[in-house]
Write a protein that holds these residues in place. Structure first.
Motif, PDB file in Angstrom:
ATOM      1  N   ILE A 201      13.206  -6.974  -4.011  1.00  0.00           N
ATOM      2  CA  ILE A 201      11.801  -7.014  -4.435  1.00  0.00           C
ATOM      3  C   ILE A 201      10.917  -7.470  -3.279  1.00  0.00           C
ATOM      4  O   ILE A 201       9.836  -6.925  -3.051  1.00  0.00           O
ATOM      5  CB  ILE A 201      11.629  -7.958  -5.645  1.00  0.00           C
ATOM      6  CG1 ILE A 201      12.364  -7.405  -6.871  1.00  0.00           C
ATOM      7  CG2 ILE A 201      10.148  -8.142  -5.962  1.00  0.00           C
ATOM      8  CD1 ILE A 201      12.231  -8.273  -8.103  1.00  0.00           C
ATOM      9  N   ALA A 202      11.379  -8.478  -2.530  1.00  0.00           N
ATOM     10  CA  ALA A 202      10.573  -8.990  -1.417  1.00  0.00           C
ATOM     11  C   ALA A 202      10.309  -7.904  -0.381  1.00  0.00           C
ATOM     12  O   ALA A 202       9.219  -7.827   0.198  1.00  0.00           O
ATOM     13  CB  ALA A 202      11.287 -10.175  -0.765  1.00  0.00           C
ATOM     14  N   HIS A 203      11.299  -7.045  -0.140  1.00  0.00           N
ATOM     15  CA  HIS A 203      11.115  -5.974   0.833  1.00  0.00           C
ATOM     16  C   HIS A 203      10.138  -4.922   0.321  1.00  0.00           C
ATOM     17  O   HIS A 203       9.343  -4.372   1.091  1.00  0.00           O
ATOM     18  CB  HIS A 203      12.462  -5.330   1.152  1.00  0.00           C
ATOM     19  CG  HIS A 203      13.381  -6.234   1.913  1.00  0.00           C
ATOM     20  ND1 HIS A 203      14.651  -5.858   2.302  1.00  0.00           N
ATOM     21  CD2 HIS A 203      13.220  -7.512   2.353  1.00  0.00           C
ATOM     22  CE1 HIS A 203      15.224  -6.851   2.950  1.00  0.00           C
ATOM     23  NE2 HIS A 203      14.374  -7.860   2.992  1.00  0.00           N
ATOM     24  N   LEU A 204      10.222  -4.631  -0.968  1.00  0.00           N
ATOM     25  CA  LEU A 204       9.276  -3.673  -1.560  1.00  0.00           C
ATOM     26  C   LEU A 204       7.849  -4.208  -1.474  1.00  0.00           C
ATOM     27  O   LEU A 204       6.911  -3.471  -1.151  1.00  0.00           O
ATOM     28  CB  LEU A 204       9.651  -3.400  -3.013  1.00  0.00           C
ATOM     29  CG  LEU A 204      10.998  -2.694  -3.248  1.00  0.00           C
ATOM     30  CD1 LEU A 204      11.354  -2.720  -4.729  1.00  0.00           C
ATOM     31  CD2 LEU A 204      10.943  -1.256  -2.744  1.00  0.00           C
ATOM     32  N   ALA A 205       7.682  -5.491  -1.754  1.00  0.00           N
ATOM     33  CA  ALA A 205       6.350  -6.098  -1.677  1.00  0.00           C
ATOM     34  C   ALA A 205       5.836  -6.103  -0.241  1.00  0.00           C
ATOM     35  O   ALA A 205       4.664  -5.816   0.023  1.00  0.00           O
ATOM     36  CB  ALA A 205       6.396  -7.527  -2.229  1.00  0.00           C
ATOM     37  N   ALA A 206       6.738  -6.415   0.705  1.00  0.00           N
ATOM     38  CA  ALA A 206       6.329  -6.430   2.113  1.00  0.00           C
ATOM     39  C   ALA A 206       5.918  -5.043   2.576  1.00  0.00           C
ATOM     40  O   ALA A 206       4.951  -4.885   3.337  1.00  0.00           O
ATOM     41  CB  ALA A 206       7.479  -6.950   2.975  1.00  0.00           C
ATOM     42  N   ALA A 207       6.644  -4.014   2.119  1.00  0.00           N
ATOM     43  CA  ALA A 207       6.322  -2.648   2.529  1.00  0.00           C
ATOM     44  C   ALA A 207       4.948  -2.228   2.018  1.00  0.00           C
ATOM     45  O   ALA A 207       4.220  -1.501   2.696  1.00  0.00           O
ATOM     46  CB  ALA A 207       7.392  -1.686   2.022  1.00  0.00           C
ATOM     47  N   GLU A 208       4.579  -2.672   0.821  1.00  0.00           N
ATOM     48  CA  GLU A 208       3.303  -2.263   0.236  1.00  0.00           C
ATOM     49  C   GLU A 208       2.140  -3.158   0.646  1.00  0.00           C
ATOM     50  O   GLU A 208       1.013  -2.693   0.792  1.00  0.00           O
ATOM     51  CB  GLU A 208       3.410  -2.250  -1.296  1.00  0.00           C
ATOM     52  CG  GLU A 208       4.279  -1.143  -1.845  1.00  0.00           C
ATOM     53  CD  GLU A 208       3.775   0.251  -1.492  1.00  0.00           C
ATOM     54  OE1 GLU A 208       2.563   0.417  -1.294  1.00  0.00           O
ATOM     55  OE2 GLU A 208       4.607   1.170  -1.395  1.00  0.00           O
ATOM     56  N   LEU A 209       2.392  -4.443   0.830  1.00  0.00           N
ATOM     57  CA  LEU A 209       1.308  -5.397   1.067  1.00  0.00           C
ATOM     58  C   LEU A 209       1.242  -5.937   2.485  1.00  0.00           C
ATOM     59  O   LEU A 209       0.235  -6.513   2.889  1.00  0.00           O
ATOM     60  CB  LEU A 209       1.439  -6.586   0.102  1.00  0.00           C
ATOM     61  CG  LEU A 209       1.394  -6.256  -1.393  1.00  0.00           C
ATOM     62  CD1 LEU A 209       1.665  -7.508  -2.220  1.00  0.00           C
ATOM     63  CD2 LEU A 209       0.057  -5.652  -1.763  1.00  0.00           C
ATOM     64  N   GLY A 210       2.337  -5.750   3.254  1.00  0.00           N
ATOM     65  CA  GLY A 210       2.401  -6.373   4.573  1.00  0.00           C
ATOM     66  C   GLY A 210       1.387  -5.863   5.575  1.00  0.00           C
ATOM     67  O   GLY A 210       1.034  -6.575   6.512  1.00  0.00           O
ATOM     68  N   GLY A 211       0.924  -4.630   5.386  1.00  0.00           N
ATOM     69  CA  GLY A 211       0.012  -4.065   6.373  1.00  0.00           C
ATOM     70  C   GLY A 211      -1.430  -3.996   5.940  1.00  0.00           C
ATOM     71  O   GLY A 211      -2.255  -3.421   6.658  1.00  0.00           O
ATOM     72  N   ILE A 212      -1.762  -4.551   4.771  1.00  0.00           N
ATOM     73  CA  ILE A 212      -3.150  -4.475   4.302  1.00  0.00           C
ATOM     74  C   ILE A 212      -3.725  -5.881   4.167  1.00  0.00           C
ATOM     75  O   ILE A 212      -3.014  -6.830   3.854  1.00  0.00           O
ATOM     76  CB  ILE A 212      -3.253  -3.735   2.950  1.00  0.00           C
ATOM     77  CG1 ILE A 212      -2.475  -4.479   1.852  1.00  0.00           C
ATOM     78  CG2 ILE A 212      -2.731  -2.316   3.080  1.00  0.00           C
ATOM     79  CD1 ILE A 212      -2.657  -3.894   0.466  1.00  0.00           C
ATOM     80  N   ALA A 213      -4.991  -6.005   4.415  1.00  0.00           N
ATOM     81  CA  ALA A 213      -5.729  -7.261   4.225  1.00  0.00           C
ATOM     82  C   ALA A 213      -4.943  -8.469   4.719  1.00  0.00           C
ATOM     83  O   ALA A 213      -4.547  -9.330   3.934  1.00  0.00           O
ATOM     84  CB  ALA A 213      -6.080  -7.435   2.745  1.00  0.00           C
ATOM     85  N   PRO A 214      -4.655  -8.570   6.021  1.00  0.00           N
ATOM     86  CA  PRO A 214      -3.873  -9.691   6.547  1.00  0.00           C
ATOM     87  C   PRO A 214      -4.435 -11.038   6.115  1.00  0.00           C
ATOM     88  O   PRO A 214      -5.641 -11.285   6.182  1.00  0.00           O
ATOM     89  CB  PRO A 214      -3.995  -9.508   8.071  1.00  0.00           C
ATOM     90  CG  PRO A 214      -4.265  -8.049   8.252  1.00  0.00           C
ATOM     91  CD  PRO A 214      -5.107  -7.653   7.074  1.00  0.00           C
TER      92      PRO A 214
END
Length: 475
Positions: A201-214
């Protein structure tokens, strides 16, 4: 000792070494004496006693063939011997009930006397059980791959249809559909890295949220791995929520925050909560779009649970519960967490990326994609060189001036590295447009931007424009 005897001894030794190395067992059926002579090596493979056995008119030679295969093998071998004087056959070894099948390969030739009459059959036996198991595994994997590809294509078709029904312009459709495809691709990258055993789950969240709105997004929870079906569903759900937050919710404001938390429910799956705060005042939507429909009707079902969407004034809150069937044990192979990547440049119109007559080389082995790139870059003002579909074509095109290049990392199984090396040596900037997963940097270690497939051609145009602008600034 006579030299001929020495030579014969050496030849026999070499033959023995070769048979041992190839794990072959030899035999001879003396037709005239009706005797089957079994070597020690063949005895070790088949379980037959070594030495001379009564031939039984040929029955003995087939006694180690599985009963279900025996008649067919005997008919095929005897037909081949009559027609060609030799045979090759593969069959199961006769064994005890409940014992795993052993597969053998046998080949032999007829030995004839001076009158041309068959005198003996000399042959070899080889254990091919491992090879058969590998073939079966490949067949199973191919069938599974075929199943997954068809599922992916069906899902893409459905996404396209549902997105088209709920968008009012081509630009809106392309933007929304491309985002959903990227979400599916991110989940598939993670699953492929874990050999389709599960995704965290953490990887899925990072893939979707890691590159937006730092700095505006946060996710936390225990290590949990989801089935491929659940991982794809959650990835798409997080994408829809993130997209909505960027357009209308907390992430549309620099003070807004998104917090994602999940926890394991003993014996009953997990629960994930998406909470937005600090953004515009929230009001319940008057009409549900496909994103909301997907969350409420599809995501919950795919996760064997349910989704509840709340609209307090302070920010959207989504509670997603999943059944235990969505969770798997930790895979043996777990990929590293995706590196945070900045969101791709937003280009709403291809003309926004002005390539001003730049000579851009396209190296791409997918013909339809190459055609789309050619059209898109030409619309942006570029003079396209190529496209090159093979490595040799690309190398040949480097004889002419090139200002920038778009390179697929792999060309029909061959690395594009030779092209990249020549471009780098000449100081020509290039971007990698690749379908390979995120492995921590550009292919070959080159200092070059990467755009992951599937992508929109506007992203490529924007990346190339950025490369050219940077080159002009340095010169």
């Amino acid at each position: 000792m006579p030299s001929s005897a020495v030579d014969h001894s050496l030849e026999a030794k070499r033959l023995e070494l070769a048979l041992n190395a190839a794990r072959l067992g030899e035999f001879e059926w003396d037709i005239e004496q009706d005797l089957l002579r079994v070597s020690e090596r063949m005895a070790a493979i088949t379980g037959l006693p070594a030495g001379a056995l009564k031939g039984g008119g040929g029955d003995a030679i087939y006694s180690f063939v599985h009963l279900e295969d025996r008649a067919a093998v005997r008919a095929a071998v005897e037909e081949s011997l009559r027609a060609e004087g030799r045979y090759e056959a593969e069959f199961r070894l006769a064994g005890e009930p409940g014992r795993p099948d052993l597969w053998l390969r046998s080949s032999g030739d007829v030995v004839r006397n001076e009158g041309g009459k068959p005198q003996a059959i000399c042959g070899v036996i080889q254990d091919i059980t491992q090879r058969k198991a590998e073939e079966d595994q490949r067949q199973t994997l191919m069938a599974e791959l075929d199943h997954r590809v068809k599922n992916v294509l069906a899902a893409v078709q459905t996404l396209a249809q549902q997105t088209a029904k709920r968008t009012t312009s081509l630009e809106s459709f392309l933007s929304t559909f491309a985002g959903r495809l990227k979400s599916m691709a991110s989940a598939n990258e993670l699953l492929t890295a874990a050999r389709w055993r599960g995704a965290a789950i953490a990887h899925l969240a990072a893939a979707e949220l890691g590159g937006i709105a730092p700095g505006q997004t946060r996710w936390e929870g225990p290590e949990l791995f989801l089935t491929p079906r659940a991982a794809n569903a959650l990835s798409l759900a997080l994408h829809e929520l993130a997209t909505n937050a960027l357009k209308f919710g907390a992430l549309s404001s620099e003070h807004g925050r998104v917090n994602v938390r999940w926890h394991r429910r003993p014996g009953d799956g997990f629960e994930l909560t998406w909470t937005e705060s600090g953004g515009p005042t929230v009001q319940p939507p008057k009409r549900l779009g496909f994103g909301s429909t997907l969350l409420e009707q599809v995501t919950g079902r795919e996760l064997n649970g349910e989704v509840r969407i709340e609209y307090p004034a302070s920010g959207v809150r989504v509670v997603l519960s999943a059944g235990d069937q969505a969770v798997v044990e930790r895979p043996d192979t777990v990929p590293a967490a995706p590196a945070a990547r900045a969101a791709a440049p937003i280009v709403t119109d291809i003309e926004d990326a002005d390539l001003g007559g730049a000579r851009v080389l396209i190296v791409e082995d997918a013909v339809l994609l190459a055609m789309e790139l050619e059209t898109g870059l030409s619309d942006a003002g570029a003079e396209v060189i190529g496209p090159a579909y093979e490595l040799e074509e690309a190398m040949a095109l480097l004889d002419q001036p090139v200002d920038a290049a778009v390179l697929d990392a792999n060309l029909n199984g061959r690395s594009v590295t030779p092209v990249a090396e020549l471009l780098a040596a000449r100081g020509v900037p290039f971007v990698f447009a690749t379908g390979y997963g995120d492995t921590g940097g550009a292919p070959g270690g080159f200092d070059a931007p990467i755009i992951r497939k599937p992508y929109d051609v506007t992203q490529v145009a924007a990346a190339v424009a950025g490369l050219l602008a940077g080159r002009r600034a340095r010169s």
